[in-house]
Structure formats: C-alpha cells, structure tokens
Motif scaffolding. Structure first.
Motif, PDB file in Angstrom:
ATOM      1  N   PHE A 221       0.838  -1.191   0.210  1.00  0.00           N
ATOM      2  CA  PHE A 221      -0.061  -0.019  -0.103  1.00  0.00           C
ATOM      3  C   PHE A 221       0.826   1.385   0.068  1.00  0.00           C
ATOM      4  O   PHE A 221       0.718   2.086  -0.867  1.00  0.00           O
ATOM      5  N   LEU A 222       1.813   1.374   0.867  1.00  0.00           N
ATOM      6  CA  LEU A 222       2.686   2.453   1.029  1.00  0.00           C
ATOM      7  C   LEU A 222       3.453   2.610  -0.278  1.00  0.00           C
ATOM      8  O   LEU A 222       3.930   3.858  -0.719  1.00  0.00           O
ATOM      9  N   ALA A 223       3.792   1.653  -0.954  1.00  0.00           N
ATOM     10  CA  ALA A 223       4.597   1.791  -2.235  1.00  0.00           C
ATOM     11  C   ALA A 223       3.825   2.249  -3.198  1.00  0.00           C
ATOM     12  O   ALA A 223       4.488   2.581  -4.527  1.00  0.00           O
ATOM     13  N   SER A 224       2.387   2.129  -3.345  1.00  0.00           N
ATOM     14  CA  SER A 224       1.590   2.411  -4.370  1.00  0.00           C
ATOM     15  C   SER A 224       1.115   3.756  -4.463  1.00  0.00           C
ATOM     16  O   SER A 224       1.079   4.448  -3.515  1.00  0.00           O
ATOM     17  N   ASP A 225       0.487   4.084  -5.443  1.00  0.00           N
ATOM     18  CA  ASP A 225       0.048   5.509  -5.700  1.00  0.00           C
ATOM     19  C   ASP A 225      -1.323   5.716  -4.814  1.00  0.00           C
ATOM     20  O   ASP A 225      -1.749   7.005  -4.755  1.00  0.00           O
ATOM     21  N   GLU A 226      -1.672   4.765  -4.218  1.00  0.00           N
ATOM     22  CA  GLU A 226      -3.093   5.076  -3.330  1.00  0.00           C
ATOM     23  C   GLU A 226      -2.404   5.775  -2.262  1.00  0.00           C
ATOM     24  O   GLU A 226      -3.174   6.506  -1.305  1.00  0.00           O
ATOM     25  N   ALA A 227      -1.068   5.658  -1.724  1.00  0.00           N
ATOM     26  CA  ALA A 227      -0.650   6.264  -0.943  1.00  0.00           C
ATOM     27  C   ALA A 227       0.218   7.762  -1.185  1.00  0.00           C
ATOM     28  O   ALA A 227       1.114   8.196  -0.618  1.00  0.00           O
ATOM     29  N   CYS A 228      -0.358   8.071  -2.264  1.00  0.00           N
ATOM     30  CA  CYS A 228       0.463   9.251  -2.807  1.00  0.00           C
ATOM     31  C   CYS A 228       0.639  10.750  -1.951  1.00  0.00           C
ATOM     32  O   CYS A 228       1.506  11.460  -2.268  1.00  0.00           O
ATOM     33  N   PHE A 229      -0.577  10.748  -1.043  1.00  0.00           N
ATOM     34  CA  PHE A 229      -0.109  11.685  -0.038  1.00  0.00           C
ATOM     35  C   PHE A 229       0.357  11.285   1.298  1.00  0.00           C
ATOM     36  O   PHE A 229       0.163  12.099   2.202  1.00  0.00           O
ATOM     37  N   LEU A 230       0.945  10.107   1.340  1.00  0.00           N
ATOM     38  CA  LEU A 230       1.688   9.999   2.594  1.00  0.00           C
ATOM     39  C   LEU A 230       3.205   9.843   2.569  1.00  0.00           C
ATOM     40  O   LEU A 230       3.831   9.225   1.656  1.00  0.00           O
ATOM     41  N   THR A 231       3.788  10.523   3.439  1.00  0.00           N
ATOM     42  CA  THR A 231       5.255  10.376   3.444  1.00  0.00           C
ATOM     43  C   THR A 231       5.818  10.752   5.020  1.00  0.00           C
ATOM     44  O   THR A 231       5.040  11.499   5.513  1.00  0.00           O
ATOM     45  N   GLY A 232       6.729  10.318   5.595  1.00  0.00           N
ATOM     46  CA  GLY A 232       7.101  10.707   6.671  1.00  0.00           C
ATOM     47  C   GLY A 232       6.428   9.671   7.800  1.00  0.00           C
ATOM     48  O   GLY A 232       6.593  10.029   8.744  1.00  0.00           O
ATOM     49  N   GLN A 233       5.696   8.996   7.332  1.00  0.00           N
ATOM     50  CA  GLN A 233       4.805   8.159   8.191  1.00  0.00           C
ATOM     51  C   GLN A 233       5.452   6.776   8.893  1.00  0.00           C
ATOM     52  O   GLN A 233       6.152   6.232   8.263  1.00  0.00           O
ATOM     53  N   THR A 234       5.319   6.316  10.061  1.00  0.00           N
ATOM     54  CA  THR A 234       5.647   5.275  10.728  1.00  0.00           C
ATOM     55  C   THR A 234       4.373   4.411  11.118  1.00  0.00           C
ATOM     56  O   THR A 234       3.571   4.726  11.880  1.00  0.00           O
ATOM     57  N   VAL A 235       4.206   3.256  10.554  1.00  0.00           N
ATOM     58  CA  VAL A 235       3.188   2.263  10.739  1.00  0.00           C
ATOM     59  C   VAL A 235       3.563   1.189  11.412  1.00  0.00           C
ATOM     60  O   VAL A 235       4.434   0.270  10.801  1.00  0.00           O
ATOM     61  N   SER A 236       2.870   0.920  12.506  1.00  0.00           N
ATOM     62  CA  SER A 236       2.971  -0.168  13.286  1.00  0.00           C
ATOM     63  C   SER A 236       2.137  -1.493  12.764  1.00  0.00           C
ATOM     64  O   SER A 236       0.974  -1.137  12.750  1.00  0.00           O
ATOM     65  N   VAL A 237       2.687  -2.379  12.315  1.00  0.00           N
ATOM     66  CA  VAL A 237       1.721  -3.534  12.167  1.00  0.00           C
ATOM     67  C   VAL A 237       2.157  -4.778  13.149  1.00  0.00           C
ATOM     68  O   VAL A 237       2.728  -5.469  13.111  1.00  0.00           O
ATOM     69  N   SER A 238       1.170  -4.560  14.352  1.00  0.00           N
ATOM     70  CA  SER A 238       1.482  -5.441  15.336  1.00  0.00           C
ATOM     71  C   SER A 238       0.294  -5.858  16.158  1.00  0.00           C
ATOM     72  O   SER A 238       0.295  -6.639  17.079  1.00  0.00           O
ATOM     73  N   GLY A 239      -0.895  -6.044  15.189  1.00  0.00           N
ATOM     74  CA  GLY A 239      -2.249  -6.439  15.861  1.00  0.00           C
ATOM     75  C   GLY A 239      -2.625  -5.889  17.164  1.00  0.00           C
ATOM     76  O   GLY A 239      -3.298  -6.248  18.200  1.00  0.00           O
ATOM     77  N   GLY A 240      -2.105  -4.465  17.323  1.00  0.00           N
ATOM     78  CA  GLY A 240      -2.331  -3.640  18.583  1.00  0.00           C
ATOM     79  C   GLY A 240      -1.559  -3.668  19.763  1.00  0.00           C
ATOM     80  O   GLY A 240      -1.616  -3.287  20.626  1.00  0.00           O
ATOM     81  N   LEU A 241      -0.430  -4.574  19.579  1.00  0.00           N
ATOM     82  CA  LEU A 241       0.622  -4.759  20.594  1.00  0.00           C
ATOM     83  C   LEU A 241       1.174  -3.296  21.009  1.00  0.00           C
ATOM     84  O   LEU A 241       1.178  -2.681  22.370  1.00  0.00           O
ATOM     85  N   THR A 242       1.301  -2.383  19.963  1.00  0.00           N
ATOM     86  CA  THR A 242       1.766  -1.144  20.214  1.00  0.00           C
ATOM     87  C   THR A 242       0.818  -0.170  19.522  1.00  0.00           C
ATOM     88  O   THR A 242       0.398  -0.347  18.473  1.00  0.00           O
ATOM     89  N   MET A 243       0.280   0.829  20.255  1.00  0.00           N
ATOM     90  CA  MET A 243      -0.719   1.899  19.750  1.00  0.00           C
ATOM     91  C   MET A 243      -0.126   3.176  19.807  1.00  0.00           C
ATOM     92  O   MET A 243      -0.900   4.016  19.730  1.00  0.00           O
ATOM     93  N   ALA A 244       1.168   3.448  20.120  1.00  0.00           N
ATOM     94  CA  ALA A 244       1.582   4.899  20.244  1.00  0.00           C
ATOM     95  C   ALA A 244       1.686   5.625  18.894  1.00  0.00           C
ATOM     96  O   ALA A 244       2.244   4.822  17.934  1.00  0.00           O
TER      97      ALA A 244
END
Length: 248
Positions: free
Chosen positions: A225-248
């Motif tokens: 998703f982040l590599a695709s043009d669907e995310a064309c207005f996203l930059t500098g973001q940090t996304v956790s993929v953790s099943g909710g283990l971290t939510m900060a």
C-alpha cells in the motif's frame, strides 16, 4: 491491473521471511521485482518463484560499494527504479551489559547502515525522475524498546528518524519515504531468536490484542500500500503492524 503495475521494485532481504512475502505481494500487484539478498541462492529462488520478469541478485547491504554497483546494474537494466524496500535485517538477543561489541557492529551495519547505503544510491535516481517510493522496515522495538534488543532497538530507532528526515528532504523532489514497524512476526528469524519457545510464544500472543502473531503477508500488504500511488499523499509516516501490541 495491480496497484504496482509496471513498477520496478528493489527489495532487500528478499530471500526469505518478510522480504520474500513482500516480493511475492509486489509481483502479484504487477511489479517487476529485483530480489536482493546476501544469500544469492535464496534471492534467485524468490525471483524464479514469483516470475513476472523478476531478477534475483546477491547483495550485502553493509558493503556500500556493492550497493552502488548493484543499483547501477538495476538502473542500466530497467532504466529506472520506482520502489525501494529496505527489509534486510539481523539481530542477536541478550542483555546489553553482557553483549559483544562485535555484534553491535553487525547489527548497526545491517539494520541502519544498510538503509543509508541503499538510500544514498537510489534516492538521487528517483529525484531525477521526480518520482519514487521508499519503504523502510524498522521495528516496534525502535519505537518502544525491547528487552534483550538494545542495539537493535537503537538501530531501528535510527531507521525511523532517518525515514522522517528523508521524507522532508525529498518531498519537493518527488520521492516519498515511509516506515513500517512490524511487531512479532512468525518467521524463521523470529524462531531463531526464541520465538519457537512455546511459553514465550504464548505469552506474546496473549499480549497482542488480535491474539496472534503477524504473518509475513500482513507486513507485505502494508508495504505494498505505501509503495503504491494509493498512498501518494503519505510521506514521513511510521506504521506499526503489530495486531495492536503497540498503539503509540
């Protein structure tokens, strides 16, 4: 048509685990994948398995000259590099006060310097074209810390900060830079670091709100998703993929 149709994508650490899952997802979304791994046999196997014109090449991300050479080869072969995924990583678990400084060097060389090396080689090429997407794999250890992983956490924290800075520096030139932080993921590397111990595994699963470990495909879906043009207005973001283990 896939979200990454006609994209040329370099993926480091693509021979196994999360990197291989990313390569598979990218190929399914239409990308031509350059699978890079220090183990050339696994890189070639990934490329052969996913097809679609994929290429498998040997790359030690800690070797800056080798990174420059391979990047130049990919650019000559395909004429451009649209996507870079920095996935290659390594860790060794243990208390910091008992750790070997030689292991510090290896952890930092692979996890942090590897990202610096590939970014230095690829980002100028993306900027020349005014287009590109970089996705750096960090870790929730770099956001909230992780016992027994002090140096790894420091290196991954560096990747997060570097990703944000590159996003700022490159924004007007076109390339986007984002960061994905996997939580505990069911891979061979995770097993080798103690994840195959039933008690540890079960305690982790109980701590995760979605009550399971991540599968490599869970990480790959977010990276795609982040590599695709669907995310064309996203930059500098940090996304956790953790099943909710971290939510900060």
């Amino acid at each position: 048509m896939g979200r990454l149709e006609d994209r040329i994508a370099m993926v480091t650490g693509a021979g196994r685990g999360i990197g291989r899952a990313i390569a598979e997802k990218f190929a399914a979304e239409g990308a031509t994948v350059v699978a890079l791994d220090i183990d050339g046999e696994t890189a070639s196997d990934t490329a052969k398995t996913i097809g679609g014109g994929a290429v498998g090449l040997v790359l030690d991300v800690t070797d800056r000259a080798a990174v420059a050479e391979v990047t130049a080869e990919v650019h000559r072969r395909f004429g451009r590099i649209d996507v870079l995924v920095n996935n290659a990583g390594w860790d060794k678990i243990g208390p910091f006060t008992e750790s070997d400084p030689a292991d510090w060097d290896r952890i930092i060389a692979i996890n942090l310097y590897g990202v610096l090396h590939t970014s230095r080689a690829v980002l100028p090429l993306m900027a020349e074209r005014g287009y590109g997407a970089v996705v750096n794999l960090a870790s929730d250890a770099g956001r909230v810390g992780s016992s027994g992983e002090a140096v790894y956490s420091a290196a991954k924290g560096g990747v997060i900060a570097f990703s944000k800075t590159m996003a700022r520096e490159m924004a007007r030139s076109g390339p986007r830079v984002n960061c994905v932080c996997p939580g505990p993921t069911d891979t061979a590397l995770f097993a080798s670091l103690g994840g195959d111990q039933p008690k540890l595994r079960e305690s982790l699963i109980r701590a995760i709100p979605l009550r399971r470990l991540a599968e490599p495909a869970d990480i790959a879906n977010t990276v795609a998703f982040l590599a695709s043009d669907e995310a064309c207005f996203l930059t500098g973001q940090t996304v956790s993929v953790s099943g909710g283990l971290t939510m900060a």
